[in-house]
Scaffold this active site. Structure first.
Site, mmCIF file in Angstrom:
data_model
loop_
_atom_site.group_PDB
_atom_site.id
_atom_site.type_symbol
_atom_site.label_atom_id
_atom_site.label_comp_id
_atom_site.label_asym_id
_atom_site.label_seq_id
_atom_site.Cartn_x
_atom_site.Cartn_y
_atom_site.Cartn_z
ATOM 1 C CG ASP A 32 41.751 53.797 48.882
ATOM 2 O OD1 ASP A 32 41.262 52.724 48.508
ATOM 3 O OD2 ASP A 32 41.837 54.119 50.090
ATOM 4 C CG LEU B 58 38.448 47.411 39.802
ATOM 5 C CD1 LEU B 58 39.010 46.723 38.554
ATOM 6 C CD2 LEU B 58 38.008 48.820 39.474
HETATM 7 O O1 DOR Z 1 38.232 54.426 52.431
HETATM 8 C C1 DOR Z 1 38.530 53.243 52.261
HETATM 9 N N1 DOR Z 1 37.745 52.411 51.526
HETATM 10 N N2 DOR Z 1 39.636 52.771 52.839
HETATM 11 C C2 DOR Z 1 39.949 51.468 52.821
HETATM 12 O O2 DOR Z 1 40.964 51.103 53.359
HETATM 13 C C3 DOR Z 1 39.042 50.477 52.185
HETATM 14 C C4 DOR Z 1 38.198 51.119 51.156
HETATM 15 C C5 DOR Z 1 37.042 50.259 50.730
HETATM 16 O O3 DOR Z 1 37.233 49.064 50.448
HETATM 17 O O4 DOR Z 1 35.931 50.776 50.632
HETATM 18 ZN ZN ZN Z 2 43.319 50.813 52.742
#
Ligand code: DOR
Ligand code: ZN
Length: 421
Positions: free
Chosen positions: A304, A62
């Site tokens: 994610d 977030l």
């Molecule tokens: O694609 C990703 N974005 N993988 C991650 O492990 C971190 C995340 C991010 O914080 O943007």
């Molecule tokens: Zn990650």
């Protein structure tokens, strides 16, 4: 608080689908069944639609504090309810990182102020997310942290991870590991394979992920501790976890919609929204992820959700940050790629996107039964729609699925008896 009657829908729990009306009063499920003409302040006709326990996302970003140009807790929590999520747990790779109780409390306070999805902080495993010294996890738990992770970065030092798992076992805390051996992944930007070669992009070997999954399994097994593996993307990773579970190791895991719906062919156009970590893999990996979902090796589908601004993503592939937004497409992707294809039914989706993540985070399990808190998602399985990144509620529009046609759409989300969208 106003009452809501949801008429003519089909309730799905983790096992069954049952046609029934649902009456919500005072923030709780008041009655379930054939309710006829009971009066309510708001009536929702859910004919042909599913009435689901509110979705729970155990892995999102977030970006607040520190990266409010990408997302705020308010815009993120609004995007979450648009996607049917009534609770979300956010990762601590903010600025500052969430490694002390005051910051965990800050996240909770901002979530309450926003008033959309319930927002729960995940705190760091290590101070400053540096991978060296453990945070005061018990104090962070008392402040409201629901799990611990250095997500975005691995805990590279196996001794540190060993101590974290042992400490977490004593206090019954959940450690979520971003499984990546940096000495193997290096400065790779895409899955190591034919497509990265064609595109001329540096590869990230599956071994980077699988070495760390194997390490975490060995540590959990040795200590009798539990460990949760974040965003599993490879066939080999699924197999390691399957075998470990069969031996009785206390390992659980999640995958994300992009690992069963997309492959590294997406990078051939240098679309930076397809730059995600771990990277999109190949068709055989997608199939293995789907097998893992079918046989219960994979416990959770998490988003994610990783917002980044247009300026940040409008750089050359090598320099763009990793991640795609994910809240507003997750349930439609699960429905299109898992339910429509007969892999699992709606009860299976409820298990992976509501029941299991609640259990793992120690949150009250959401259900549509009299007396339960009224966290409810209304989903129309017949609605076909085209994803338009510009129309998403997330502050960032870095959506891998822009222009994709999906089956099934979230129509309403109710949190604690209040209609949020
Ligand atoms: O694609 C990703 N974005 N993988 C991650 O492990 C971190 C995340 C991010 O914080 O943007
Ligand atoms: Zn990650």
């Amino acid at each position: 608080m106003s009452s809501i009657l949801i008429k003519n829908g089909t309730i799905a729990d983790t096992v069954t689908e049952t046609p029934a009306d649902v009456l919500i009063e005072d923030g709780r499920i008041a009655r379930v069944g054939s309710l006829g003409d009971v009066s309510a302040d708001k009536i929702i006709d859910a004919a042909g639609m599913y009435v689901l326990p509110g979705l729970v996302d155990m892995h999102c970003h977030l970006r607040e504090p520190g990266f409010e140009h990408k997302e705020t807790i308010e815009t993120g929590a609004l995007s979450a309810v648009k996607g049917g999520f009534t609770s979300v747990a956010c990762m601590p790779n903010t600025n500052p990182v969430i490694d002390v109780p005051a910051l965990a409390r800050y996240i909770i306070m901002r979530g309450e102020e926003a008033g959309y999805a319930r927002v729960y902080p995940i705190a760091c495993i290590t101070k400053g997310m540096k991978g060296e010294e453990l945070t005061e996890m018990a104090a962070l738990k008392d402040a409201g942290a629901v799990a611990f992770s250095d997500d975005g970065r691995p805990v590279s030092d196996s001794g540190v991870m060993r101590n974290a798992l042992e400490y977490a076992k004593t206090f019954n805390l959940l450690i979520i590991d971003h499984a990546e051996d940096k000495s193997v992944s290096g400065d790779g930007v895409a899955n190591e394979g034919a497509n990265a070669t064609i595109a001329g992009l540096r590869g990230i070997s599956r071994a980077a992920e699988e070495i760390m999954i194997a390490r975490d399994i060995v540590l959990a097994e040795t200590l009798g501790a539990k460990v949760h593996i974040a965003h599993v993307s490879t066939a080999g990773g699924v197999e390691l976890i399957r075998e470990a579970k069969q031996r009785g190791v206390r390992v659980t895991c999640e995958t994300c919609p992009h690992y069963f719906s997309a492959t590294d062919e997406e990078i051939l156009s240098y679309n930076t929204n397809a730059k995600i970590n771990p990277p999109l893999r190949e068709q055989s990996d997608c199939e293995a992820i789907i097998d893992g979902i079918r046989d219960g090796t994979i416990d959770v589908i998490a988003t994610d959700h990783a917002p980044h601004t247009r300026e940040e993503k409008n750089r050359e592939f090598d320099l763009a940050p990793f991640g795609t937004v994910g809240f507003e497409t997750a349930l439609s992707l699960a429905y299109t790629y898992l339910a429509e294809t007969g892999v699992i039914g709606m009860p299976g989706i409820v298990k992976l996107m509501s029941h299991n993540p609640s259990r793992l985070l120690g949150l009250p399990v959401v259900s549509i039964k009299p007396g339960a808190m009224a966290d409810v998602t209304v989903f129309d399985p017949e609605c076909e729609w085209t994803v338009r990144a510009d129309e998403l509620s997330s502050k960032s529009k870095n959506c891998l699925y822009d222009g994709w046609r999906l089956k099934g759409k979230v129509i309403h989300t109710i949190v604690g008896g209040e209609l949020k969208c």
